[in-house]
Design a protein around this motif. Structure first.
Motif, PDB file in Angstrom:
ATOM      1  N   ASP A 127      15.638 -29.650 -14.194  1.00 18.09           N
ATOM      2  CA  ASP A 127      15.336 -28.243 -14.391  1.00 18.09           C
ATOM      3  C   ASP A 127      15.085 -28.054 -15.885  1.00 18.09           C
ATOM      4  N   MET A 128      13.961 -27.417 -16.224  1.00 19.95           N
ATOM      5  CA  MET A 128      13.549 -27.305 -17.617  1.00 19.95           C
ATOM      6  C   MET A 128      13.639 -25.857 -18.080  1.00 19.95           C
ATOM      7  N   TYR A 129      13.997 -25.678 -19.359  1.00 13.90           N
ATOM      8  CA  TYR A 129      14.269 -24.351 -19.891  1.00 13.90           C
ATOM      9  C   TYR A 129      13.474 -24.108 -21.170  1.00 13.90           C
ATOM     10  N   GLN A 130      13.442 -22.840 -21.591  1.00 15.53           N
ATOM     11  CA  GLN A 130      12.706 -22.476 -22.794  1.00 15.53           C
ATOM     12  C   GLN A 130      13.533 -22.633 -24.058  1.00 15.53           C
ATOM     13  N   ASP A 131      14.843 -22.852 -23.935  1.00 18.64           N
ATOM     14  CA  ASP A 131      15.695 -23.021 -25.107  1.00 18.64           C
ATOM     15  C   ASP A 131      15.179 -24.182 -25.960  1.00 18.64           C
ATOM     16  N   SER A 132      15.194 -24.022 -27.273  1.00 14.29           N
ATOM     17  CA  SER A 132      14.701 -25.084 -28.148  1.00 14.29           C
ATOM     18  C   SER A 132      15.573 -25.197 -29.394  1.00 14.29           C
ATOM     19  N   ILE A 133      15.604 -26.399 -29.954  1.00 12.80           N
ATOM     20  CA  ILE A 133      16.290 -26.673 -31.216  1.00 12.80           C
ATOM     21  C   ILE A 133      15.448 -27.678 -31.986  1.00 12.80           C
TER      22      ILE A 133
END
Length: 236
Positions: A127-133
């Motif tokens: 499952d992929m998300y928009q959160d980024s670092i």
């Protein structure tokens, strides 16, 4: 539906990002340790409260169609020039052209025998998300293994290094995993990429150990290891 939206988002990002792509061959080196639940994901915040701990530093060498995961048991391992030539427990040699992985098991519990396990790539879904670092200047996106997988972790991958490699070998994500987090009883176990650089070493396919298929290895583990531990080898 969430996965479709995530993939559309990824495609938009991928086509617009000013990618810092790195060419093969290259190596990613990882530091491992513990973070508090509230710490940001940074290498300099990692702690190792005891001399012995279950998390090992490691590196992933990518060259041609080969990826080699090399765990550091000692200074000798860190400085090894012939990767795969010497027997190293749990190192992984991945051949993308053949869709195969090779794992070295130093001593099996039943007969104290060295094993060389060959298995097909595990069929992992995320499952992929928009959160980024940001890690080492690369934009990394959050993904979590789907519930039907054996991994219980949060991973951060970057499409700017478009090779599907990680500590667990082939991942199925459209980029290299630069950080892995897992949680247990309030403890946060973390491995984070600490450097990415060109590489001159060429991994050799391991040959030491009695050859055995992934399916046969699962049958052996059924006799000595609980189900939740052996699940990593069931997708053959």
């Amino acid at each position: 539906m969430r996965r479709v939206i995530a993939w559309l988002f990824f495609l938009m990002i991928y086509t617009s990002v000013d990618a810092q792509r790195i060419e093969k061959p290259f190596v990613i080196e990882y530091k491992s340790g513990y973070l508090t639940l509230t710490d940001s994901l940074q290498v300099n915040l990692l702690t190792k409260p005891k001399k012995y701990h279950p998390l090992k530093d490691f590196e992933i060498i990518v060259t041609g169609d080969i990826a080699f995961v090399n765990f550091f048991e000692s200074t000798r391992d860190r400085n090894a020039k012939k990767l795969g030539a010497n027997f190293r427990n749990n190192n992984t040699y991945t051949d993308f052209s053949q869709q195969k992985e090779y794992h070295q098991i130093q001593r099996h519990e039943l007969n104290n025998q060295r094993l060389l396990v060959e298995r097909n790539f595990p069929a992992l879904q995320f499952d992929m998300y928009q959160d980024s670092i940001k890690i080492l200047g690369y934009t990394c996106y959050k993904a979590m293994p789907a519930k039907n997988n054996y991994l219980n972790a949060v991973v951060w991958y970057t499409p700017q290094i478009p090779y599907p490699v990680s500590k667990h070998g082939f991942t199925g994500l459209p980029g290299a995993i630069l950080a892995i987090e897992s949680f247990s009883h309030g403890i946060r176990y973390v491995s984070i990429a600490s450097s990415i650089r060109p590489e001159s070493r060429i991994p050799k396919k391991p040959t030491k150990g009695y050859p055995i298929s992934g399916k046969e290895y699962v049958e052996m583990m059924n006799k000595v290891i609980p189900e939740n531990v052996r699940a990593a080898f069931t997708n053959q």
